[in-house]
Write a protein that holds these residues in place. Structure first.
Motif, PDB file in Angstrom:
ATOM      1  N   UNK A  23       0.892  -1.243   0.298  1.00  0.00           N
ATOM      2  CA  UNK A  23       0.053   0.227   0.306  1.00  0.00           C
ATOM      3  C   UNK A  23       0.574   0.823  -0.177  1.00  0.00           C
ATOM      4  N   UNK A  24       2.390   1.495   0.513  1.00  0.00           N
ATOM      5  CA  UNK A  24       2.804   2.311   0.445  1.00  0.00           C
ATOM      6  C   UNK A  24       4.059   2.266  -0.392  1.00  0.00           C
ATOM      7  N   UNK A  25       4.764   1.079  -0.939  1.00  0.00           N
ATOM      8  CA  UNK A  25       5.736   0.606  -2.174  1.00  0.00           C
ATOM      9  C   UNK A  25       5.193   1.125  -3.806  1.00  0.00           C
ATOM     10  N   UNK A  26       5.818   1.989  -3.474  1.00  0.00           N
ATOM     11  CA  UNK A  26       6.350   2.377  -5.023  1.00  0.00           C
ATOM     12  C   UNK A  26       6.236   1.048  -6.239  1.00  0.00           C
ATOM     13  N   UNK A  27       4.936   1.265  -7.459  1.00  0.00           N
ATOM     14  CA  UNK A  27       5.762   0.052  -8.713  1.00  0.00           C
ATOM     15  C   UNK A  27       6.813  -0.169  -8.745  1.00  0.00           C
ATOM     16  N   UNK A  28       7.493   0.687  -9.093  1.00  0.00           N
ATOM     17  CA  UNK A  28       9.084   0.653  -9.435  1.00  0.00           C
ATOM     18  C   UNK A  28      10.363  -1.097  -8.617  1.00  0.00           C
ATOM     19  N   UNK A  29       9.680  -0.176  -7.670  1.00  0.00           N
ATOM     20  CA  UNK A  29      10.413  -0.918  -6.434  1.00  0.00           C
ATOM     21  C   UNK A  29       9.256  -2.381  -6.157  1.00  0.00           C
ATOM     22  N   UNK A  30       7.853  -2.620  -5.912  1.00  0.00           N
ATOM     23  CA  UNK A  30       7.342  -3.373  -5.611  1.00  0.00           C
ATOM     24  C   UNK A  30       7.664  -4.224  -6.650  1.00  0.00           C
TER      25      UNK A  30
ATOM     26  N   UNK B 172      14.798   8.431  -4.198  1.00  0.00           N
ATOM     27  CA  UNK B 172      13.942   9.038  -3.400  1.00  0.00           C
ATOM     28  C   UNK B 172      13.092   9.532  -3.684  1.00  0.00           C
ATOM     29  N   UNK B 173      12.915   9.063  -5.083  1.00  0.00           N
ATOM     30  CA  UNK B 173      11.277   9.357  -6.117  1.00  0.00           C
ATOM     31  C   UNK B 173      10.194   7.143  -4.767  1.00  0.00           C
ATOM     32  N   UNK B 174      11.098   6.368  -4.538  1.00  0.00           N
ATOM     33  CA  UNK B 174      10.009   5.916  -3.403  1.00  0.00           C
ATOM     34  C   UNK B 174       9.389   6.365  -2.596  1.00  0.00           C
ATOM     35  N   UNK B 175      10.490   7.303  -1.920  1.00  0.00           N
ATOM     36  CA  UNK B 175       9.636   7.244  -0.612  1.00  0.00           C
ATOM     37  C   UNK B 175       8.859   8.756  -0.959  1.00  0.00           C
ATOM     38  N   UNK B 176       8.635   9.145  -2.435  1.00  0.00           N
ATOM     39  CA  UNK B 176       8.282  10.385  -2.522  1.00  0.00           C
ATOM     40  C   UNK B 176       6.558   9.781  -2.750  1.00  0.00           C
ATOM     41  N   UNK B 177       6.362   8.565  -3.661  1.00  0.00           N
ATOM     42  CA  UNK B 177       5.348   7.831  -3.549  1.00  0.00           C
ATOM     43  C   UNK B 177       4.527   7.532  -1.947  1.00  0.00           C
ATOM     44  N   UNK B 178       5.586   6.934  -1.070  1.00  0.00           N
ATOM     45  CA  UNK B 178       4.643   6.608   0.069  1.00  0.00           C
ATOM     46  C   UNK B 178       4.933   7.573   1.129  1.00  0.00           C
TER      47      UNK B 178
ATOM     48  N   UNK C 243       2.151  13.114  -5.996  1.00  0.00           N
ATOM     49  CA  UNK C 243       3.464  12.083  -5.358  1.00  0.00           C
ATOM     50  C   UNK C 243       3.224  10.384  -5.981  1.00  0.00           C
ATOM     51  N   UNK C 244       2.428  10.236  -6.552  1.00  0.00           N
ATOM     52  CA  UNK C 244       1.636   8.458  -6.664  1.00  0.00           C
ATOM     53  C   UNK C 244       1.605   7.877  -7.975  1.00  0.00           C
ATOM     54  N   UNK C 245       2.180   8.844  -9.235  1.00  0.00           N
ATOM     55  CA  UNK C 245       1.887   8.489 -10.236  1.00  0.00           C
ATOM     56  C   UNK C 245       2.886   7.424 -10.197  1.00  0.00           C
ATOM     57  N   UNK C 246       2.824   7.345 -11.845  1.00  0.00           N
ATOM     58  CA  UNK C 246       3.214   5.011 -12.057  1.00  0.00           C
ATOM     59  C   UNK C 246       4.061   5.717 -12.037  1.00  0.00           C
ATOM     60  N   UNK C 247       5.093   7.047 -13.035  1.00  0.00           N
ATOM     61  CA  UNK C 247       6.638   6.897 -13.343  1.00  0.00           C
ATOM     62  C   UNK C 247       7.083   8.099 -12.304  1.00  0.00           C
ATOM     63  N   UNK C 248       8.175   7.582 -11.776  1.00  0.00           N
ATOM     64  CA  UNK C 248       8.934   8.175 -10.738  1.00  0.00           C
ATOM     65  C   UNK C 248       9.208   8.996 -11.065  1.00  0.00           C
ATOM     66  N   UNK C 249       9.778   9.270 -12.874  1.00  0.00           N
ATOM     67  CA  UNK C 249      10.246  10.591 -13.172  1.00  0.00           C
ATOM     68  C   UNK C 249       9.060  12.052 -13.046  1.00  0.00           C
TER      69      UNK C 249
END
Length: 636
Positions: A483-490, A497-503, A569-575
């Motif tokens: 629920x908090x993990x970004x798609x590219x990480x999971x 740092x964009x993983x933390x931004x997603x969370x 912050x929760x957009x699919x692509x980290x960039x």
């Protein structure tokens, strides 16, 4: 228990594995397990006293109902009973005169008192001393100490110009004594705290550093009790006797070696196997201790707490002191002798986190200093115990309030926005301004602690990682909370740092709505908070997301801004996601946000079955958290 009365047993029950022994209290006023234990040694059939697990006194053999090293007057009315069979090996005593008050008490300094006198004086057993009955000479005696060196109690006024303080409450009198004995620079010591814990060590070069006076303080001075006026005649025969004894020992050793030569190879092989197993079993703990000691010596500010002091602070990890339970293990409230309140996080035996995460949090967080990061005070490692000691925060964690219908009312919009700003400032520090650039990797509501003024502090750095200028890394071990993990990480193990931004975006939407990210949101709606927010945004009804308990206090513009930032912050692509610097700027700057969010990651289009779930699921009194998960992506 520190007292042995007639018919009570010392020893072991072979069927149950239960051990009977006496354990001294820590001090005269701290009634917790102390340094000394009295035990029955069934093989040699003698009583032993251990200090911190090492034998320091033995009673000697039992002959004619008398132990060799126990004074005659302390045994006169005693009758000993020794049982040795397949069920148990035990020792007990009875009184021949049926004295109801007869008992042995093991004191906090290692004495066994009984009746009018002493049964044993393990307080005299240290260093070179093997002349007092039963004392065992220490094996690791520093070269600077000499036969006859003893600590003698003195009273007077002392010079405090050359002293060191050991404020650890896990140090009792015997610990101070042992520490001073092993330190060649130490000349004397005294207790630090009124309850008998802690140490003050004096490093004197001459007797002029103190003045004897009956009105002064008590301290223990190292003196040599041997006289230097013994007849020189004895040296005329000591030399030849010593040489003869040495020659005999050498001959005996050679004969023994020749006799057992054929067994040497097998014995060495067995020892190598045993040492290998011991190393494999203990290497992680040993390396952890070495790392921690290095940190302490290099001035990290960390304090290494003794396990006993942690037990005292938490009242033996009592249920009354328990604050909560996390993925790492239980957390307890504690109070140090100074009155400082602490939070004690104890690694559970069943925890998915281990020594790696423990060391990681220890080495990272001690380098971080920010008002929105929890302060780590120190740690404790004792056998299998791994414990972290933090500052105590009075208002628990954010999820304690956020996801509870009743407690959520305590968080009006002003407090929620303040919490959002504080979390963003803490993450910005981690990503941009700290000496070590940190990716947290497990940002969630339960890892946000609140102080007495409801200021947020980011905690739990067990999953955190240092990143370089490239700021993108890859891992085969995915750790975090669903629920908090970004798609590219999971999905790929890529974090930045964009993983933390997603969370942060997920957490921001939870704070606005008062709902968990993985929940059910009304009829004919997506199954998660992100999807629910996205559909409200598309419909121009974003304000419907706001927690009903804040409807009378929220600022529509601030809420709209927060939802906008959360979706960015929760957009699919980290960039496509903003940096924490951009986010802090957008939160504090009242100008319009130019960029519009794209369709978010993990947008779920499934519909909720009408007759199973309804809008009643919006709020729940449950505080059960989605647990931290680990996914191993290594190739099999």
């Amino acid at each position: 228990m520190d007292t042995l009365i007639p018919t009570m047993k010392l020893g072991v029950n072979h069927k149950t594995g239960h051990h009977w022994l006496l354990v001294s209290y820590f001090t005269k006023t701290l009634f917790i397990p102390g340094a000394f234990s009295l035990e029955w040694e069934p093989v040699e059939q003698e009583l032993i006293i251990k200090r911190r697990g090492k034998v320091c006194w033995k009673s000697g053999k039992l002959r004619n109902n008398k132990f060799e090293h126990i004074p005659e007057d302390a045994q006169g009315v005693l009758k000993y009973s020794i049982v040795s069979n397949g069920d148990e090996d035990t020792f007990s005593f009875t009184s021949t005169n049926e004295d109801p008050d007869l008992q042995w008490t093991l004191t906090e300094i290692g004495q066994i008192s009984g009746g009018e006198g002493y049964v044993a004086r393990a307080d005299l057993c240290y260093g070179y001393n093997n002349t007092d009955g039963g004392c065992q000479r220490w094996q690791d005696i520093p070269k600077c100490r000499n036969p006859g060196d003893v600590f003698q109690k003195m009273t007077g006024f002392v010079n405090y110009q050359n002293v060191t303080f050991e404020g650890n409450i896990s140090y009792s009198y015997s610990d101070c004594e042992a520490s001073c004995w092993s330190n060649c620079d130490c000349s004397a010591f005294r207790k630090l705290y009124p309850n008998g814990t802690g140490c003050v060590f004096f490093h004197w070069s001459s007797a002029e550093s103190y003045t004897s006076d009956s009105t002064g303080i008590s301290f223990y001075l190292l003196v040599n009790m041997l006289t230097h006026h013994k007849s020189t005649k004895k040296w005329t025969w000591i030399g030849p006797v010593a040489a003869t004894a040495l020659l005999a020992m050498c001959l005996f050793t050679i004969c023994l070696a020749l006799k057992k030569r054929k067994f040497v190879f097998q014995e060495k092989k067995r020892q190598r196997m045993v040492m290998k197993m011991v190393h494999l079993a203990t290497c992680s703990r040993s390396s952890a201790m070495e790392d921690i000691e290095v940190d302490l010596k290099t001035g990290s500010g960390l304090k290494l707490f003794n396990y006993t002091s942690v037990m005292v602070a938490t009242n033996g990890f009592s249920s009354e002191n328990k604050l909560g339970q996390g993925g790492f293990g239980p957390v307890y409230k504690g109070i140090l002798p100074t009155g400082q309140e602490i939070a004690v996080k104890r690694l559970a035996k069943t925890s998915g986190q281990g020594i790696v995460e423990f060391k990681n949090e220890l080495t990272l967080i001690c380098e971080l200093q920010h008002m929105n990061l929890v302060q780590l005070l120190g740690c404790c490692i004792d056998e299998e115990e791994r414990i972290l000691i933090y500052e105590y925060l009075h208002n628990k964690s954010l999820d304690f309030y956020l996801f509870d219908c009743t407690r959520g009312k305590l968080l009006d919009w002003k407090k929620r926005f303040k919490i959002i700003e504080g979390i963003s400032q803490g993450l910005l520090y981690l990503h941009k301004y700290s000496r070590l650039k940190i990716i947290h990797r497990d940002l969630k509501a339960s890892n946000i602690l609140l102080d007495k003024n409801m200021n947020p502090k980011i905690s739990d750095f067990g999953m955190a990682r240092i990143f370089t200028q490239e700021s993108v890394s890859n891992t085969n071990r995915i750790v975090g909370t669903h629920g908090y993990m970004s798609p590219e990480y999971m999905m790929e193990g890529v974090f930045s740092t964009k993983s933390d931004v997603y969370s942060f975006g997920v957490l921001l939407l939870e704070i606005v709505s008062g709902r968990r990210s993985l929940g059910c949101y009304g009829d004919d709606r997506p199954l998660n908070l992100i999807g629910h927010t996205w559909e409200l945004w598309k419909d121009g009804a974003s304000l419907e997301l706001v927690d009903s308990s804040t409807k009378e206090s929220f600022d529509p513009d601030e809420v709209q801004r927060c939802i906008h930032i959360g979706l960015l912050c929760v957009q699919h692509y980290a960039d496509d996601r903003p940096t924490m610097f951009d986010i802090v700027s957008m939160l504090t700057n009242k100008s319009a946000i130019v960029s519009l969010p794209e369709r978010p990651a993990f947008y779920v289009g499934r519909k909720i079955i009408h007759d199973q779930l309804s809008s009643k699921d919006f709020c729940t009194n449950s505080t059960v958290e989605i647990t931290t998960s680990t996914i191993d992506m290594t190739d099999s």
